[in-house]
Design an enzyme around this catalytic site. Structure first.
Site: not given
Lengths: 352, 474
Positions: B319-321, B474
């Site tokens: 999800w973060h990247g 993000f």
């Protein structure tokens, strides 16, 4: 669900508290007090924000002592491309003087030309000014806050042309920020405060090495020299993020410092040469250029030609391939001598 | 529009003033329009994405409630819209690059045309908020709203649109729909949160980021210098992200809305689980409620629990990247939680009550968190391997001295965070009263004096060029 219930209770508590007239009165008083403090307190900080008297007379003296025939002005674009030792070897002793500082742009260049080169009684034959793309017509670029002190060292208390150009080139936000800076002159305080924190950190690690109030970090700057940086590190300016308005040559040229530089050089009888450096090429060849940038460069070239000023564009130079680049638009140190020779070859007419 | 700009300050003042001047029935529509201006300020076309997700989520939620026979199909459609958008705009390059790499490895290298897709800011945040609304309606925890303005404002409410906190329908929707009353105390609290947020961003995060950015640009950092850089990044990311949350919460309070708390002094955590109860709370509870528990949570034995923890954290990392280092970072936290839960049971309960043990736990957790931030910050595996194999014995005395200087500099800039922790720790460690802002309990003159000091510090200590908030990407 538990969380929601708890939060509801808290909100109800807050509402009960808020409903009390004394709380409301206190709230309003508090808001007024905060606002008053916010508006008034910075004005108490007195040190001057602009127009400093920190002029670096040492640099002027050094320049006068060398009495060079050729002067090179620029930032790391110049530093990474031109090797002073190679210049000395090729052109002879006392031939050149390189005026450079990291992160400097148009305003610094103008001040270096005005207050060092042309302020001296000695007149060089040529002054080469290195720049990237549209930076010549952006006088406010890197001319504030942490970059200002560099300009300040080349600036006297009264600099009408610099003041005019920068005022004319500011956006409304920058204009407002500048005006606030005039009312609340905290710039000097900012430099002193960060230097004091740096000094304190240095004092904890190596007590007594740095004079009180001076930044202790400068002695570690060498650790972060260009040579030690990652090859893939991006440059400090991104092609993709450029503002399209900066390519409007006609809108910017008169408010920029270019006319002033040309005028001063003509008055002094010094030849001015603008050198546009090549940005980082692609593996396939020269760097991609926006059509707006191509049009901008054509107009700049025509403008300089009309004013009798030389212009050299190194974009598309077959001798400057991607292998020569260290990071972003900087040339690697191992290629600096070759880059200098390439420069001298391309501009040999200027050195005859 | 970015928070740390003059444009935002002007925008906020105007929005707050007009919001309270307008009759109550027009406030929500005004806030919605203002939120769209906020989001489309730099890149107006991003608005089409926001509108697309809003319409999809609105229609899916109504469909779930009004056509029960097809509720599952509507759920899939709503989630598909959010995930599809994420897939295209955030993970497309990641997918293509990895497929190309696999094909190259097996000798089937094919030229892949370069397609550049710009990542719209905050896409992960509003996609997740949209998904939570659809799922909550499906589960019957939230009533589907027939008012498009309510749903659109829930999706677009500008203070939390770009980097959270990720709100739930149960918390935010009732507040957006209720008649809001102008309250001086909320205005003052909001203002103080704003000042504190700007202080953390402009003074702490931006100053320490100079150290972190310098160190992570080095081709061959020494061991001590690398870890001084990691420490700087550790402070930077907390100050930066929590600053965004504070500015968001402060702005929302000025509009009469309470947003959820997102941070509770995470570096005072005593275990990996505790860390995730304190760090990016709105995201960790999102993953807990919509991924971990539906997967089975801690039911079904140790092995299944470990699987669920790992799956949740790997997804959280992704999800973060769209990069493998974030997946690795997620896996690292998953492993830490699994190991700590396993070991926790082996230690007699009385040991945890011994004096000094919690201090040791905090120190250990802080070290482990820093290791995690190295995985997070170092996006190139080549450099990561190099970093992890550095030897402290090969560093020179000058390296240690430079690293000590930079670490001291970071610590000096972090002092206000430490002070805030000591002022606030009763509330933060207690947890139950988390929704009550700590500033609310302090006398007004003290709050005024603190705000004034913070404001002066912002003027005097801020850096000239403020970097974007880290979580924007993000």
């Amino acid at each position: 669900m538990v969380d929601v219930a708890e939060k509801s209770t808290v909100i109800e508590d807050e509402e009960r508290r808020a409903a009390h007239p004394a709380t409301r009165r206190l709230g309003v008083l508090g808001a007024v007090a905060v606002l008053a403090a916010v508006l008034l307190s910075p004005a108490l900080i007195r040190p001057s924000a602009r127009g400093s008297l920190n002029f670096d007379s040492q640099l002027l003296a050094e320049y006068g002592a060398v009495m060079p025939q050729y002067v090179f002005i620029g930032n790391s674009m110049l530093r990474s491309r031109i090797d002073e030792d190679v210049l000395l070897a090729r052109l002879g002793p006392r031939c050149c003087f390189v005026l450079w500082t990291g992160g400097a742009e148009s305003a610094w260049t103008h001040q270096a030309l005005k207050n060092i080169v042309l302020a001296s009684t000695h007149r060089p034959r040529k002054v080469f000014i290195f720049f990237r793309d549209t930076y010549l017509t952006q006088p406010t670029y890197r001319a504030t806050d942490r970059y200002w002190w560099k300009i300040e060292r080349l600036t006297h208390a009264d600099e009408p042309e610099l003041t005019r150009s920068m005022a004319a080139s500011r956006s409304w936000q920058e204009q407002l920020e500048y005006r606030l800076g005039e009312i609340y002159p905290v710039q000097k305080m900012r430099e002193r405060a960060s230097a004091a924190i740096s000094w304190l950190a240095g004092e904890i690690v190596t007590p007594g090495r740095v004079r009180f109030g001076q930044s202790a970090g400068e002695k570690y700057d060498g650790l972060f020299d260009l040579e030690g940086l990652r090859g893939t590190a991006a440059d400090d300016t991104s092609f993709a993020e450029e503002d399209l308005s900066e390519f409007d040559f006609d809108a910017h040229i008169e408010s920029s410092l270019v006319p002033s530089m040309i005028h001063m050089a003509k008055q002094a009888g010094v030849g001015l040469v603008f050198v546009r450096v090549q940005r980082r090429p692609t593996p396939q060849g020269p760097p991609a250029q926006r059509p707006e940038l191509v049009a901008y460069t054509a107009k700049l070239r025509a403008y300089l030609a009309r004013n009798g000023v030389e212009f050299h564009d190194f974009t598309g130079d077959p001798e400057l391939t991607l292998d020569h680049y260290l990071d972003g638009d900087h040339i690697g140190p191992q290629w600096r001598a070759q880059s200098t020779d390439n420069f001298l070859r391309r501009l040999h007419g200027d050195f005859e | 529009m970015i928070f740390q700009s003059l444009d935002f300050l002007v925008f906020l003042v105007l929005v707050v003033a007009f919001h309270w001047l307008l009759p109550a029935r027009y406030r929500s529509i005004f806030l919605l329009l203002a939120s769209w201006v906020f989001y489309g300020y730099v890149h107006p076309w991003f608005l089409f994405l926001l509108w697309f997700v809003t319409v999809a989520v609105y229609a899916a939620a109504l469909g779930i409630e009004r056509l029960p026979a097809h509720r599952r199909a509507f759920l899939i459609a709503g989630l598909g819209a959010c995930l599809g958008m994420l897939g295209v705009f955030k993970y497309f390059h990641f997918f293509v690059d990895n497929v190309a790499a696999v094909l190259r490895t097996v000798g089937l290298g094919v030229p892949i045309p370069e397609i550049r897709i710009m990542l719209p800011v905050g896409i992960s945040f509003f996609a997740f908020q949209g998904m939570s609304y659809v799922i909550d309606v499906y589960r019957g925890q939230v009533r589907a709203r027939s008012s498009f303005v309510s749903v659109a404002l829930f999706k677009a409410f500008f203070p939390q649109l770009v980097a959270g906190p990720i709100e739930r329908g149960t918390h935010l929707l009732p507040q957006l729909e209720a008649a809001r009353v102008l309250r001086a105390d909320l205005m003052v609290e909001g203002f103080l949160l704003l000042v504190w947020g700007f202080f953390k961003k402009l003074v702490i995060a931006d100053n320490v980021s100079i150290v972190a950015n310098k160190v992570f640009l080095l081709e061959h950092p020494s061991f001590p210098l690398l870890w001084a850089g990691v420490l700087a990044f550790c402070v930077q990311i907390f100050a930066d992200f929590s600053a965004y949350t504070d500015i968001a919460r402060g702005s929302a309070k000025m509009l009469g809305i309470n947003l959820v708390e997102n941070f509770r002094h995470p570096y005072a955590a005593i275990s990996p689980t505790d860390f995730w109860r304190r760090w990016h709370i709105s995201l960790s509870t999102w993953f807990r409620d919509y991924v971990y528990i539906p997967l089975g949570g801690n039911r079904g034995g140790r092995l299944l629990e470990a699987r669920n923890v790992m799956a949740t954290f790997l997804l959280s990392g992704l999800w973060h990247g769209a990069s493998w280092n974030y997946v690795l970072w997620g896996g690292y936290w998953g492993a830490l939680i699994i190991v700590s839960r396993s070991l926790g049971g082996l230690v007699p309960a009385r040991v945890w009550r011994w004096r000094g043990v919690s201090g040791l736990q905090i120190v250990l957790m802080f070290a482990l968190t820093n290791l995690g931030w190295l995985l997070f910050r170092e996006t190139d595996f080549r450099y990561l391997v190099n970093d992890l194999t550095l030897s402290p014995w090969r560093a020179s005395a000058a390296d240690w001295q430079a690293a000590a200087y930079f670490a001291c500099l970071v610590c000096l800039y972090s002092l206000p965070l430490v002070l805030h922790y000591y002022v606030d720790r009763g509330r933060a460690d207690g947890g139950a009263a988390a929704a009550a802002p700590s500033v609310a309990s302090r006398p007004l003159p003290l709050r005024t004096a603190v705000a004034m000091c913070l404001f002066l510090a912002i003027l005097v200590l801020r850096t000239s060029n403020s970097a974007d908030f880290i979580y924007f990407k993000f």
